[in-house]
Design an enzyme around this catalytic site. Structure first.
Site, PDB file in Angstrom:
ATOM      1  N   ASP A 231       0.453  -2.134   0.929  1.00 30.56           N
ATOM      2  CA  ASP A 231       0.584  -2.236   2.751  1.00 30.56           C
ATOM      3  C   ASP A 231       1.717  -1.934   3.570  1.00 30.56           C
ATOM      4  OD1 ASP A 231      -1.808  -2.989   4.535  1.00 30.56           O
ATOM      5  OD2 ASP A 231      -0.676  -5.221   4.739  1.00 30.56           O
ATOM      6  N   GLU A 293       1.699   3.233   2.145  1.00 30.21           N
ATOM      7  CA  GLU A 293       1.036   2.965   3.632  1.00 30.21           C
ATOM      8  C   GLU A 293       2.152   2.777   4.656  1.00 30.21           C
ATOM      9  OE1 GLU A 293      -1.786   1.061   6.781  1.00 30.21           O
ATOM     10  OE2 GLU A 293      -0.452  -0.043   5.776  1.00 30.21           O
TER      11      GLU A 293
END
Ligand code: GLC
Length: 576
Positions: A231, A293
């Site tokens: 993330d 990401e």
């Protein structure tokens, strides 16, 4: 690496083509994988509280296996106050009771493996929840203490420290700093949170933070996960001195503020972190993966993240955001393949996830300027669902024909649109609350899935309840209805995904069909012509066998109508 070739006649098929990407060496599974994102709270609720759970995912694995996927990526299911739907982690090595138990997780990994599916988990290293034990310890400790140094605490500016340490803004709106009250009751230091105030950023300049995350990686690797989706991987290191930044909070380029200068994103020190994680993964068997990401542009810079000793894959957000424009789409595909080829990494392709408006709804808007994290609300222009679905199926078919890795988001195989009419009182995304409703946020793409047309909550929950309301039109999109209909979006996905695997398109090559009209995107991969008509006129197709059509009849009789896509298996010419 071999250089792309000039336009030439493909000796196998006789079409005039321009090769862009050649078949890459290496057969590891992640070079051509299809990874399906499960958003656990909205997948399937077996325990009957209106929130999906791990048992629900395990129960539906046979349905996922029918999609010919290689892995499932699970959005966070760890213990969390759920201020940002689990991306605010309180305990990284646990399962939140709303999702089940660690035993449920182990059972899910074992059951998935029986279906040939790996389980990838979400690693959230940029920030945790303000309820995390380390942040609570930091609040209780004095300024300058080792406990505070796990996070990014600073004194405020102004005479009494009443102003935030710099001008950074949160992704979700408002300032990226919150002032604390010191243990003695006086107004104190400020801590940085690039997201919600309940998500304090870790200080990755502190080796103790590295140790903590290596422990977390090993915890899940030991439990058999296939890897990690990382993330906000681009944000871990901040530029020293934390200088002001007048550009966008998400680091995307704007007038006078090129994204590569953003002091909170893409800093050089990040690569050493990835390298150390890669070494840990490589010390385990089973070819485990790291996927970043990272909203980093341009793509040439992003490719530095997947050099051979760093991550395996990174999401391709330029592709996700492609407009309905053939020339722009060709440009993105070509620059992506060229950039990732230069470092020997697979290019990945994605059209939807839990942070963006689903591609059925995006392609149903006349024009849009949706940023990541923006949604469509009841007062906005409403998408045309029919047009959006036709275009989305075409875009999906083209994507599944591309060499490299593919990411799917749960529900796209049903052709789900966003729920754009969610009443405000149900909204949960912090973006909605932090902007006073000005940005409706991402709830519209996170609505629980419809499984059965005639059941309460469309069969999502055993108790017939759902944490976000589902739109009434979703009955006809339910999985059971689509299973019975050979022309449904679900059967289209199954067919195209099965064919992608059989024809080994993920591990193929790409050469543009140069005679295609300007509004048409067309390439040859492993003897298959994937073609999508983004223009207003029908186009003639070369001779060949129609093996996949984005909608029934697309590509039939040698013609492709606007907004349609097809795969044509080209006749192989006689070598003589
Ligand atoms: C990522 C997640 C998003 C989350 C944010 C903060 O962008 O995909 O859902 O809100 O990080 O963790």
């Amino acid at each position: 690496m071999e250089k792309p070739l000039e336009a030439t006649v493909d000796p196998q098929t006789g079409l005039r083509v321009k090769p862009v990407h050649l078949r890459q060496p290496g057969h590891q599974w992640w070079r051509s994988s299809v990874i399906y994102q499960v958003y656990p709270r909205s997948f399937r609720d077996l325990r009957g509280d209106g929130v999906g759970d791990l048992q629900g995912i395990a129960a539906e694995l046979p349905r996922l296996a029918e999609l010919h996927i290689d892995a499932v990526w699970l959005s966070p299911f760890y213990k969390s106050p759920q201020k940002d739907a689990g991306y605010d982690v309180e305990d990284y090595c646990s399962v939140d009771p709303i999702f089940g138990t660690l035993e449920d997780f182990d059972a899910l990994v074992a059951e998935a493996s029986r279906h040939g599916i790996r389980i990838i988990v979400d690693l959230v290293p940029n920030h945790c929840s303000d309820q995390h034990i380390l942040f609570q310890a930091a609040l209780a400790a004095p300024a300058g203490s080792p406990a505070r140094d796990m996070f990014i605490f600073r004194d405020g500016r102004g005479e009494h420290g009443e102003l935030p340490p710099n001008n950074w803004e949160s992704h979700f709106g408002g300032p990226a700093w919150t002032r604390i009250t010191e243990p003695d009751g006086t107004p104190g230091q400020w801590y940085l949170h690039l997201f919600d105030s309940s998500q304090p950023d870790f200080n990755w300049d502190n080796p103790a933070v590295h140790d903590e995350f290596e422990r977390i990686l090993r915890f899940w690797l030991d439990r058999g996960v296939g890897g990690f989706r990382v993330d906000v991987a681009h944000a871990l290191i901040k530029k020293s001195g934390l200088p002001d930044w007048g550009g966008r909070a998400d680091g995307s380029s704007s007038e006078g503020f090129p994204g590569h200068e953003a002091p909170m994103f893409g800093q050089d020190g990040i690569h050493d972190i990835f390298r150390s994680w890669r070494q840990i993964l490589d010390s385990y068997d089973g070819d485990r993966v790291l996927c970043a990401e990272a909203t980093i542009d341009p793509v040439e810079r992003l490719a530095q993240w997947v050099r051979p000793d760093e991550m395996h894959q990174t999401f391709n957000f330029a592709y996700l955001h492609h407009p309905w424009d053939a020339s722009k789409l060709r440009g993105i595909i070509e620059s992506s393949l060229t950039a990732f080829d230069s470092v020997g990494a697979p290019t990945t392709w994605v059209l939807s996830n839990h942070d963006v408006v689903r591609h059925v709804s995006r392609f149903g808007l006349q024009a849009h300027d949706l940023r990541s994290g923006d949604g469509i609300g009841p007062l906005d222009q409403q998408p045309d669902h029919e047009l959006g679905l036709v275009r989305a199926r075409a875009a999906t078919l083209l994507m599944l024909g591309l060499p490299g890795g593919v990411y799917l988001y749960q529900g796209e195989e049903l052709g789900l649109p966003d729920h754009t009419m969610i009443p405000h009182e149900f909204r949960q995304d912090p973006t909605f609350h932090r902007t006073g409703g000005e940005r409706v946020g991402r709830d519209g793409s996170r609505v629980p899935l419809p499984w059965r047309k005639d059941a309460p909550s469309y069969g999502f929950s055993e108790a017939g309840i759902s944490w976000l309301p589902q739109p009434p039109e979703w009955g006809r999109l339910s999985r059971d209805v689509q299973e019975q209909d050979p022309d449904s979006t679900l059967n289209f996905y199954k067919h195209a995904l099965g064919l992608r695997r059989r024809l080994d398109l993920g591990h193929g090559s790409l050469a543009w069909w140069v005679q295609a009209p300007a509004d048409v995107v067309a390439f040859v991969n492993n003897g298959v012509l994937a073609v999508m008509n983004m223009g207003a006129e029908p186009v003639e197709l070369p001779a060949g066998e129609l093996v996949a059509a984005s909608v029934p009849g697309a590509g039939a009789h040698g013609k492709l109508e606007p907004d349609h896509a097809a795969w044509i298996r080209l006749p192989v010419r006689d070598a003589a």
